[in-house]
Write a protein that holds these residues in place. Sequence first.
Motif: not given
Length: 362
Positions: A180-199
């Motif tokens: 997967a891809i792990l990115c230090r981002t988000g859309y909430t204003g809090e510390h967070g991550y977005e994870i992109l695994p395959s479908w």
Amino acid sequence: MKNSPLAEKHLALNAKMADFGGWLMPIEYPASGVIAEHTAVRERVGIFDVSHLGKVSVIGEGALEFLNSVFTNDLNRITDGQAQYTLHCNSAGGVIDDLIVYRNSPTDLFLIPNASNTSDVVAALTAVVPTGITITNLHEKFAVIAVQGPKSKSVIESLGLNPAMDYMAFEHIQISGRPAILCRTGYTGEHGYEILPSWSDAGAVWESLVEAIKPYDGLICGLGARDTLRTEMGYPLHGHELTLQITPVQASATWAIDWEKPTFSGAKALTEQREAKSHTKLRALVSQDRGIPRAGMQIKNSSGEVVGEITSGTFSPTLKKGIALALVNPEYKVGDELIVDVRGRDSVSVITKLPLVTSNVR
């Protein structure tokens, strides 16, 4: 309507589902609800399925230079392994989409557009792409799962991953043996991550995260909470604060424009609008009574003149008040009182500086 690869898991929890850009996605879960889900992210941790977001690869010699000549931000400001928020405008300065660019290398870039705009982004790029660069719509090849909140770092660490990443940095990792891809981002204003695994791996990765948030009293969250969280921060949503008719100059998103770049799509129109200084401006409003503003409602001054319109409005679970983002005539500043027409009733609001709650994103 399309389904996320996690749709069956949401339905098994009796999630309230709704259309998001042509995708059937969870709004909230009956065991918790929007307010509890919102609060979990602000105070602890929550996970969201945002697999409706688009995924596009742009590969080939000159790919970075090509995208940099189209998008508003400067991709030369980031290095390989970093991501960047940017805007894709048309020649009139209208916003085709706002998106995230992942830079694997100058010849390999990965885009995350909004769900309903993915085909428009692909079509607009394909219409002007030079020979030798391949643009591929990968919308249903990857899932996207957001892990957001002050305990998100602990959740990521509990999975055997390194949570100490710079903001907007990403890494290629494995979760429970799945790449997967792990990115230090988000859309909430809090510390967070977005994870992109395959479908195909989305279900297994999701279940790992469901288990990982339990020790922290985390919640599975719907897109209703995601919307209240982003509105408190003043983050724009395409179709509301950014549209083909609402430019980034109007929407106070010029921080995502590099005015020094030699060129980008819409540069002339946006420069002229910025210099004219007569455009409406994006403002945040906080209700001073029990009124809850909603998108499309008119804003008036004390004389009853219409001076703006709500673009996004909701109840803030953090402030316990109605809040809104709005396009308002430029003479109105922070601290000014305005009146929102809430279904025929005047509701007093005050223009308030953004963000409306403390940002912990970095």
